[in-house]
Design a protein around this motif. Sequence first.
Motif, mmCIF file in Angstrom:
data_model
loop_
_atom_site.group_PDB
_atom_site.id
_atom_site.type_symbol
_atom_site.label_atom_id
_atom_site.label_comp_id
_atom_site.label_asym_id
_atom_site.label_seq_id
_atom_site.Cartn_x
_atom_site.Cartn_y
_atom_site.Cartn_z
ATOM 1 N N TYR B 129 0.849 -1.192 0.000
ATOM 2 C CA TYR B 129 0.000 0.000 0.000
ATOM 3 C C TYR B 129 0.877 1.231 0.000
ATOM 4 O O TYR B 129 1.970 1.218 0.546
ATOM 5 C CB TYR B 129 -0.899 0.023 1.248
ATOM 6 N N SER B 131 -0.097 3.952 1.478
ATOM 7 C CA SER B 131 -0.258 4.460 2.832
ATOM 8 C C SER B 131 -1.113 3.466 3.597
ATOM 9 O O SER B 131 -2.081 2.933 3.069
ATOM 10 C CB SER B 131 -0.952 5.819 2.805
ATOM 11 N N ARG B 132 -0.731 3.203 4.834
ATOM 12 C CA ARG B 132 -1.507 2.251 5.630
ATOM 13 C C ARG B 132 -2.825 2.866 6.087
ATOM 14 O O ARG B 132 -3.729 2.163 6.494
ATOM 15 C CB ARG B 132 -0.709 1.811 6.859
ATOM 16 N N ALA B 133 -2.876 4.190 6.062
ATOM 17 C CA ALA B 133 -4.101 4.837 6.512
ATOM 18 C C ALA B 133 -5.219 4.542 5.515
ATOM 19 O O ALA B 133 -4.984 4.466 4.317
ATOM 20 C CB ALA B 133 -3.889 6.340 6.620
ATOM 21 N N ILE B 134 -6.414 4.342 6.007
ATOM 22 C CA ILE B 134 -7.548 4.117 5.120
ATOM 23 C C ILE B 134 -8.293 5.434 4.967
ATOM 24 O O ILE B 134 -8.624 6.080 5.958
ATOM 25 C CB ILE B 134 -8.497 3.039 5.685
ATOM 26 N N ALA B 135 -8.509 5.821 3.697
ATOM 27 C CA ALA B 135 -9.265 7.051 3.461
ATOM 28 C C ALA B 135 -10.741 6.759 3.721
ATOM 29 O O ALA B 135 -11.361 6.008 2.983
ATOM 30 C CB ALA B 135 -9.057 7.515 2.022
ATOM 31 N N ILE B 136 -11.271 7.327 4.792
ATOM 32 C CA ILE B 136 -12.662 7.046 5.162
ATOM 33 C C ILE B 136 -13.601 7.806 4.226
ATOM 34 O O ILE B 136 -13.403 8.993 3.964
ATOM 35 C CB ILE B 136 -12.924 7.464 6.627
ATOM 36 N N ALA B 137 -14.606 7.085 3.728
ATOM 37 C CA ALA B 137 -15.562 7.708 2.813
ATOM 38 C C ALA B 137 -16.472 8.653 3.583
ATOM 39 O O ALA B 137 -16.888 8.372 4.699
ATOM 40 C CB ALA B 137 -16.381 6.622 2.117
ATOM 41 N N THR B 219 -6.543 3.097 -4.332
ATOM 42 C CA THR B 219 -7.874 2.848 -3.769
ATOM 43 C C THR B 219 -8.089 1.385 -3.381
ATOM 44 O O THR B 219 -8.985 1.094 -2.607
ATOM 45 C CB THR B 219 -8.984 3.238 -4.767
#
Lengths: 419, 296
Positions: B129, B131-137, B219
């Motif tokens: 990935y 970025s390990r952060a998840i982009a919150i919808a 994504t």
Amino acid sequence: MRKFLILGAATIPLLFGTALAQSCTVTIGSVMALTGSLGVLGQQIAKGAQLAVADLNAAGGVDGCTVKLALSDDQTQANVGVDAAKKLVDVQHVPAIVGALSSGITTAILTSVTAPGHVILISPASTSPTLTQLGKDGKTGGYFFRTAPSDALQGVAMADYAYTGGLRKVAVLYLNNAYGQGLSDQFVKAFKGLGGTVTQDVVYNPDQPSYRSEVNKALGGGPQALFLIGYPGDGTTIAREWVASGGPQTWLLPDGLESQAFVNDVGPSYFKKVYGTAPGTTDTPSLATFKKEFQAKFGSLPTQAYMTNAYDATVIVGLAMDYAKTTTDTAAIRDAMRKVTDPNGQKVYAGANELQAAAGLLKLGTTLQYIGATGPLQFDAYGDVAGPYVKWTVTGGNVKETGMITVSEIEKVQAELAK
Amino acid sequence: MGQYIADGIVLGATLALGAIGLTLTFNILRFANFAHGELLTFGAYFALALSGVLAFGPDLGSLTFGWGFVLVIVLAAALTAGLAILLDLLIYRVLRRSDVAVALVIASFGASLMLRNIVVFVWGPQPEYYSRAIAIARPVLPGVRLSADEIFVVVVAAVLMIALHLFLTRTRLGKAMRAVSDNAALSQVTGINVTNVVRLVWAVGGALAAVGGILYGLTVQMIPTMGFNLILPMFAAAILGGIGSIYGAVLGGLVIGLAESVSVLWIDPGYKPAVAFALMFVILLVRPHGILGERS
């Protein structure tokens, strides 16, 4: 001078012994997922089989022969797995294959390669009830065994764990193969039977470019938690999309996702509450020996499910060949599998030293009960074993086992459901 | 419903970027390049390697990356364009001289296998990935939640498609490309250097594929088989839109993305992969040259 003579005399049988052991080799095949969706688990599980082969050789080999493990990668794909198994059977003429991991691949190999070819297939990790059904339908010829218990038990164990944990509305997303379907069916039946609601029961295919629509569908009905049945590869994508879509961060996770790599890839902070189950091990001296030897060989402690199962599967094949005194007659080896796991037999445990003792007993034709690192493994008529489950969770970002669900506890819930 | 449409557009945008390169190579070089998926994979992994070297800068708003990532995308696209040209030099150019048309297709299968395993060898089989952060919808419209990253994906894809349109219609090189695509022999007579145009086709196709791969990695995730898993939907998009038509490829990508996503409302998701192909089948029955394809 005298000293030298003694030394010399002591060396001769040693040399002789080695020469004997190396005079022939027997190859045990293995088909496991080293890459693909199940790769991160498979690479660890394979180490269990490798350790077993090292132990068998340290104990003097099998039927006087050095044991070799021919490990093939199935890329978590059934067609690749079948090709690998065909090669092992047709080209390398292996008497037994340890594998596969995914139930879907095991089913494919069993029905198209090993059962028709009369080769023993022993899976350390395939848990689908389908495999039991194949045995009942007489499609395995008795050549199939597994050292992992069927999901008929895990579905019940998970339903009970989640329900007693206070969950009432759960969504299920399951992988479209024998493993996913089997476990989801069993869970849905048991969870509804206990009084819970399954808001959505959604299937997904492996290796899809996106799982957003499946995740959206599973979100319908406002579940409290997601039971995600799958393997780390696609499982990671789905879990991340679940979090990104605002799904509740309470998870029910089965054996297929008991992986630190999975938790790290999704992001440990997104596992607010995890109800995990996986086939457990009964505490025996074998487990301690396994852990010790594993650390000595690979430099780290075993951390996930099925590593012990792979070890035991490989050892049992080795012992059975020793008992049958053949490395080629697969029917005799098949029958001997039960002779070395006989509950009335003489108990032997895991580890190189124990296996050496076992080899001595086998020379005399003694019936054994091998008590493996997983526990005492007793095959039923369809090659299935019963076993306890561990509960696991994620705390502080680490996968941790927190307790056990014993066989009798599962049976109690099953009896309650049957009412 | 709105959510399924939005998800379909995000996936469709990625597919469209890949399908453009596919349709270009098919039209100008006359063969189905099965190694095209690996260009997406390489683009994504090049960006992964570069993003480790180039500082990301602080995250922009609710995106999971900083300004540096735009530079990373440009560089990775350039590297992938180079890789595509190199592949052409080493493999396809040699085989184009042979009369056996199928040799190129089979060679592209081989190239695909080789490239995929190079990725496994260099980066390993585990998912990666940016970025390990998840982009919150977040809700953007009533009933539609999208993450900032997903909006970025659609915007970048749209900008690239407009840029490509302008390139093809307003520049000499773009016009030369279309001319070669229409009739290579005739364009050579008018003084167009076909060899250069072929190289340009690879560069444009490779660069767009790289961006598609990066956006997909942003994504979803990056695994060595990502491009391989995308190749069939991309082919479906290219064929559906009309082979050779760039606008058709864009339209095809969106149609496939939408169809797969929205179909889940009515049919079992287990049959989702079949939807794209069923749709392709139906459209080809009605319009054998694809939606925007021209009769040859």
